[in-house]
Design a protein around this motif. Structure first.
Motif, PDB file in Angstrom:
ATOM      1  N   ILE A   1       9.416  -0.096  14.484  1.00  0.00           N
ATOM      2  CA  ILE A   1       9.093  -1.213  15.362  1.00  0.00           C
ATOM      3  C   ILE A   1       8.064  -2.107  14.675  1.00  0.00           C
ATOM      4  N   PRO A   2       8.404  -3.353  14.390  1.00  0.00           N
ATOM      5  CA  PRO A   2       7.437  -4.231  13.711  1.00  0.00           C
ATOM      6  C   PRO A   2       6.280  -4.594  14.611  1.00  0.00           C
ATOM      7  N   GLN A   3       5.089  -4.662  14.028  1.00  0.00           N
ATOM      8  CA  GLN A   3       3.889  -5.078  14.747  1.00  0.00           C
ATOM      9  C   GLN A   3       3.262  -6.240  13.982  1.00  0.00           C
ATOM     10  N   HIS A   4       3.876  -7.398  14.129  1.00  0.00           N
ATOM     11  CA  HIS A   4       3.464  -8.540  13.321  1.00  0.00           C
ATOM     12  C   HIS A   4       2.101  -9.094  13.736  1.00  0.00           C
ATOM     13  N   ARG A   5       1.721  -8.891  14.993  1.00  0.00           N
ATOM     14  CA  ARG A   5       0.436  -9.423  15.456  1.00  0.00           C
ATOM     15  C   ARG A   5      -0.713  -8.458  15.239  1.00  0.00           C
ATOM     16  N   GLU A   6      -0.368  -7.230  14.853  1.00  0.00           N
ATOM     17  CA  GLU A   6      -1.398  -6.223  14.620  1.00  0.00           C
ATOM     18  C   GLU A   6      -1.081  -5.512  13.316  1.00  0.00           C
ATOM     19  N   HIS A   7      -2.006  -5.537  12.396  1.00  0.00           N
ATOM     20  CA  HIS A   7      -1.774  -4.969  11.070  1.00  0.00           C
ATOM     21  C   HIS A   7      -1.672  -3.451  11.153  1.00  0.00           C
ATOM     22  N   ASN A   8      -0.531  -2.914  10.766  1.00  0.00           N
ATOM     23  CA  ASN A   8      -0.302  -1.472  10.797  1.00  0.00           C
ATOM     24  C   ASN A   8      -0.412  -0.941   9.370  1.00  0.00           C
ATOM     25  N   VAL A   9      -1.606  -0.547   8.987  1.00  0.00           N
ATOM     26  CA  VAL A   9      -1.837  -0.062   7.627  1.00  0.00           C
ATOM     27  C   VAL A   9      -1.037   1.204   7.361  1.00  0.00           C
ATOM     28  N   LEU A  10      -0.944   2.067   8.355  1.00  0.00           N
ATOM     29  CA  LEU A  10      -0.175   3.309   8.206  1.00  0.00           C
ATOM     30  C   LEU A  10       1.268   3.005   7.818  1.00  0.00           C
ATOM     31  N   ASP A  11       1.901   2.096   8.540  1.00  0.00           N
ATOM     32  CA  ASP A  11       3.297   1.753   8.246  1.00  0.00           C
ATOM     33  C   ASP A  11       3.422   1.073   6.900  1.00  0.00           C
ATOM     34  N   GLU A  12       2.446   0.268   6.544  1.00  0.00           N
ATOM     35  CA  GLU A  12       2.460  -0.398   5.246  1.00  0.00           C
ATOM     36  C   GLU A  12       2.464   0.625   4.113  1.00  0.00           C
ATOM     37  N   LEU A  13       1.650   1.658   4.225  1.00  0.00           N
ATOM     38  CA  LEU A  13       1.606   2.703   3.211  1.00  0.00           C
ATOM     39  C   LEU A  13       2.912   3.488   3.159  1.00  0.00           C
ATOM     40  N   VAL A  14       3.482   3.791   4.321  1.00  0.00           N
ATOM     41  CA  VAL A  14       4.734   4.544   4.362  1.00  0.00           C
ATOM     42  C   VAL A  14       5.875   3.721   3.772  1.00  0.00           C
ATOM     43  N   ARG A  15       5.967   2.454   4.145  1.00  0.00           N
ATOM     44  CA  ARG A  15       7.033   1.581   3.622  1.00  0.00           C
ATOM     45  C   ARG A  15       6.946   1.489   2.100  1.00  0.00           C
ATOM     46  N   ARG A  16       5.746   1.290   1.601  1.00  0.00           N
ATOM     47  CA  ARG A  16       5.557   1.157   0.156  1.00  0.00           C
ATOM     48  C   ARG A  16       5.903   2.464  -0.560  1.00  0.00           C
ATOM     49  N   SER A  17       5.486   3.581   0.014  1.00  0.00           N
ATOM     50  CA  SER A  17       5.755   4.886  -0.598  1.00  0.00           C
ATOM     51  C   SER A  17       7.235   5.214  -0.564  1.00  0.00           C
ATOM     52  N   LEU A  18       7.899   4.907   0.550  1.00  0.00           N
ATOM     53  CA  LEU A  18       9.333   5.183   0.664  1.00  0.00           C
ATOM     54  C   LEU A  18      10.126   4.394  -0.368  1.00  0.00           C
ATOM     55  N   ALA A  19       9.792   3.118  -0.532  1.00  0.00           N
ATOM     56  CA  ALA A  19      10.481   2.308  -1.535  1.00  0.00           C
ATOM     57  C   ALA A  19      10.260   2.871  -2.938  1.00  0.00           C
ATOM     58  N   LEU A  20       9.037   3.316  -3.212  1.00  0.00           N
ATOM     59  CA  LEU A  20       8.729   3.898  -4.523  1.00  0.00           C
ATOM     60  C   LEU A  20       9.521   5.177  -4.750  1.00  0.00           C
ATOM     61  N   VAL A  21       9.547   6.052  -3.749  1.00  0.00           N
ATOM     62  CA  VAL A  21      10.221   7.349  -3.890  1.00  0.00           C
ATOM     63  C   VAL A  21      11.721   7.156  -4.082  1.00  0.00           C
ATOM     64  N   ILE A  22      12.325   6.272  -3.321  1.00  0.00           N
ATOM     65  CA  ILE A  22      13.766   6.030  -3.458  1.00  0.00           C
ATOM     66  C   ILE A  22      14.080   5.407  -4.809  1.00  0.00           C
ATOM     67  N   ASP A  23      13.252   4.455  -5.235  1.00  0.00           N
ATOM     68  CA  ASP A  23      13.473   3.819  -6.532  1.00  0.00           C
ATOM     69  C   ASP A  23      13.381   4.837  -7.660  1.00  0.00           C
ATOM     70  N   ARG A  24      12.412   5.726  -7.597  1.00  0.00           N
ATOM     71  CA  ARG A  24      12.267   6.772  -8.615  1.00  0.00           C
ATOM     72  C   ARG A  24      13.475   7.699  -8.615  1.00  0.00           C
ATOM     73  N   ASN A  25      13.963   8.050  -7.429  1.00  0.00           N
ATOM     74  CA  ASN A  25      15.109   8.951  -7.338  1.00  0.00           C
ATOM     75  C   ASN A  25      16.377   8.299  -7.871  1.00  0.00           C
ATOM     76  N   LEU A  26      16.554   7.009  -7.585  1.00  0.00           N
ATOM     77  CA  LEU A  26      17.736   6.310  -8.084  1.00  0.00           C
ATOM     78  C   LEU A  26      17.724   6.234  -9.611  1.00  0.00           C
ATOM     79  N   LEU A  27      16.557   5.971 -10.180  1.00  0.00           N
ATOM     80  CA  LEU A  27      16.455   5.917 -11.638  1.00  0.00           C
ATOM     81  C   LEU A  27      16.717   7.286 -12.253  1.00  0.00           C
ATOM     82  N   ALA A  28      16.174   8.336 -11.634  1.00  0.00           N
ATOM     83  CA  ALA A  28      16.411   9.690 -12.132  1.00  0.00           C
ATOM     84  C   ALA A  28      17.876  10.077 -11.980  1.00  0.00           C
ATOM     85  N   SER A  29      18.507   9.658 -10.888  1.00  0.00           N
ATOM     86  CA  SER A  29      19.913   9.961 -10.678  1.00  0.00           C
ATOM     87  C   SER A  29      20.778   9.240 -11.703  1.00  0.00           C
ATOM     88  N   ALA A  30      20.344   8.038 -12.087  1.00  0.00           N
ATOM     89  CA  ALA A  30      21.095   7.308 -13.102  1.00  0.00           C
ATOM     90  C   ALA A  30      21.067   8.046 -14.429  1.00  0.00           C
TER      91      ALA A  30
END
Length: 275
Positions: free
Chosen positions: A149-178
């Motif tokens: 659920i987006p919270q555009h009017r309230e900064h959700n630092v927790l979600d920001e960290l999770v989103r960034r980490s998830l993108a990093l983890v998936i990107d690393r896995n895709l490169l390793a899978s390649a």
């Protein structure tokens, strides 16, 4: 269970591995952030450890919805696991079987809010009570992150960290899978970030007000059109500021992802129109 059928974390146990790696990097990211910056020192001393625990839980459970929406689990006899009635392990033990089979739902939609249903099976109620004791922010931010659920009017630092980490983890896995299995399949996990970027821009960017001079959005009798590649440049700039790994740099690549996503082919016609 795997996280996907043939993309990232597709091996047995992939869903758990995806959650654990995301949780680890999310927790690691809390070292550089102060969640309760407006609180007193004594209040921060109480709240910051809870924020760290909540961020770890957010990363661990960020893709929990996949177990309920993306796959079907059956026994060898074809009996289907009723996922909304209880956990898989207990169900298998009741039937005296140690093997199960996974089928993937065709064109399953990402419904992250379903993950909240399974959250009590992973996080005990006393833990949530501890996180919410003495504040009204931590648990709502955690729930919003897991549910997408987006919270555009309230900064959700927790979600920001999770989103960034998830993108990093998936990107690393895709490169390793390649490296192991051939060419990776980029793009499918980026849909949520693109949708969120479109929402944020339409909600708060003056150039995304429809039908205004030099606007990126034009609404007419034939539908809603995006001015390309100008719209793509705004999206890419926004996602670059989010420091997400694996985001494409080219508007053409971004258009390919939109056209091949579950939104379907209309994007191929409505994104390339220029004014």
């Amino acid at each position: 269970m795997p996280a996907t059928s043939d993309n990232f974390f597709a091996t047995p146990g992939g869903l758990l591995q995806l959650g654990l790696e995301t949780a680890f990097f999310s927790l690691q990211g809390t070292d550089a952030h102060i969640f309760s910056g407006r609180s007193t020192i004594s209040e921060r001393r109480e709240l910051e450890p809870r924020w760290r625990i909540a961020t770890f839980i957010g990363g661990l459970c960020c893709e929990l919805h996949r177990a309920l929406t993306h796959l079907i689990v059956t026994t060898a006899a074809g009996e289907e696991w009723p996922a909304f009635l209880g956990g898989l392990l207990a169900w298998l033990e009741q039937r005296g079987t140690d093997r199960y089979f996974v089928r993937w739902r065709a064109q399953a939609h990402e419904t992250r809010g379903v993950g909240l249903f399974a959250l009590p099976h992973i996080v005990p109620a006393p833990v949530l009570q501890m996180l919410g004791s003495g504040n009204a922010v931590i648990v709502p931010h955690l729930m919003a992150s897991i549910a997408g659920i987006p919270q555009h009017r309230e900064h959700n630092v927790l979600d920001e960290l999770v989103r960034r980490s998830l993108a990093l983890v998936i990107d690393r896995n895709l490169l390793a899978s390649a490296d192991r299995y051939g060419k990776p399949q980029y793009g499918s996990h980026l849909e949520r970030y693109l949708v969120d970027a479109f929402r944020r821009l339409t909600a708060g960017h003056s150039a995304w007000t429809p039908n205004r001079d030099k606007s990126r959005l034009w609404l007419g009798p034939e539908g809603l059109f995006l001015i390309w590649p100008g719209a793509a440049e705004d999206v890419l700039k926004l996602l670059e500021n989010d420091q997400l790994a694996g985001i494409p740099k080219s508007p053409h690549t971004l258009l390919d992802i939109c056209a091949s996503s579950r939104w379907g082919n209309p994007w191929a016609n409505r994104c390339v129109r220029r004014r």
